[in-house]
Design an enzyme around this catalytic site. Structure first.
Site, PDB file in Angstrom:
ATOM      1  N   ASP A   1      17.028   5.809 -15.795  1.00 19.16           N
ATOM      2  CA  ASP A   1      17.993   5.386 -16.785  1.00 19.16           C
ATOM      3  C   ASP A   1      17.632   3.641 -16.936  1.00 19.16           C
ATOM      4  OD1 ASP A   1      20.527   4.458 -17.710  1.00 19.16           O
ATOM      5  OD2 ASP A   1      21.742   5.389 -16.310  1.00 19.16           O
TER       6      ASP A   1
ATOM      7  N   ASP B   1      17.489   6.076 -23.825  1.00 11.94           N
ATOM      8  CA  ASP B   1      17.411   5.259 -22.600  1.00 11.94           C
ATOM      9  C   ASP B   1      17.509   6.026 -21.482  1.00 11.94           C
ATOM     10  OD1 ASP B   1      20.071   5.440 -22.700  1.00 11.94           O
ATOM     11  OD2 ASP B   1      20.537   3.672 -21.835  1.00 11.94           O
ATOM     12  N   GLU B   2      17.211   7.300 -21.414  1.00 14.46           N
ATOM     13  CA  GLU B   2      17.245   8.085 -20.273  1.00 14.46           C
ATOM     14  C   GLU B   2      16.324   9.219 -20.480  1.00 14.46           C
ATOM     15  OE1 GLU B   2      21.161   9.408 -19.221  1.00 14.46           O
ATOM     16  OE2 GLU B   2      22.105   7.480 -19.326  1.00 14.46           O
TER      17      GLU B   2
END
Length: 172
Positions: free
Chosen positions: A4, A99-100
């Site tokens: 993350d 973003d993960e």
């Protein structure tokens, strides 16, 4: 393993604009007093600023808040680069958002003895490419618990959840 990226859009802007580093920053979709902050930097979050807040409300909490318009192509390029880094370690990478990502090391137990060391290497590789970007990494028997691990230590965390320490971590 769950990766993350921390305060992703704001950190991407701070990567691109070093003069914004260490300062409270809000990323906006458009420049207007009624705009909503779509991402807050780690520094802005310390003032209580959260994604989705109106700019006027943010300025009450943090009058020195700097703002910048979003640059989606830049965030996408960094996403592609981070996914490439992850795929150097494992073929089974599943992006969950920009973003993960989940990296499934289940078939790699003979390749890697210590996933904590792998996670440290991933963090180092990201830092070598983008010196200002940080990520939190959770390692666990499944992706749900690995995601929980990323939430336990932010920013720049690394948590390994095992049957032996799960209760201890979840009690906090």
């Amino acid at each position: 393993m769950y990766i993350d990226m921390n305060s992703y859009f704001a950190s991407c802007e701070q990567q691109r604009h070093p003069e914004l580093r260490g300062k409270p920053l809000g990323v906006l979709t458009y420049d207007s007093p009624n705009a909503a902050v779509i991402a807050a930097s780690i520094e802005a979050k310390k003032f209580g600023i959260k994604s989705g807040m109106r700019l006027g409300d943010c300025k009450v909490l943090c009058p020195q808040l700097l703002t910048i318009a979003t640059h989606p192509a830049w965030y996408r390029q960094i996403h592609v680069d981070v996914m490439d880094i992850l795929r150097r370690y494992c073929d089974d990478v599943i992006p969950k958002s920009i973003d993960e990502a989940v990296v499934n090391f289940n078939s790699y137990h003979l390749v890697y003895n210590d996933l904590t060391e792998v996670a440290r290497s991933i963090k180092a590789d990201i830092a070598a490419k983008y010196d200002y970007l940080k990520c939190s990494i959770g390692i666990a028997p499944n992706s749900f618990l690995a995601k929980v691990g990323t939430e336990l230590q932010k920013p720049d965390g690394l948590v390994r959840l095992t049957p032996d320490n799960l209760d201890e971590h979840l009690a906090t």
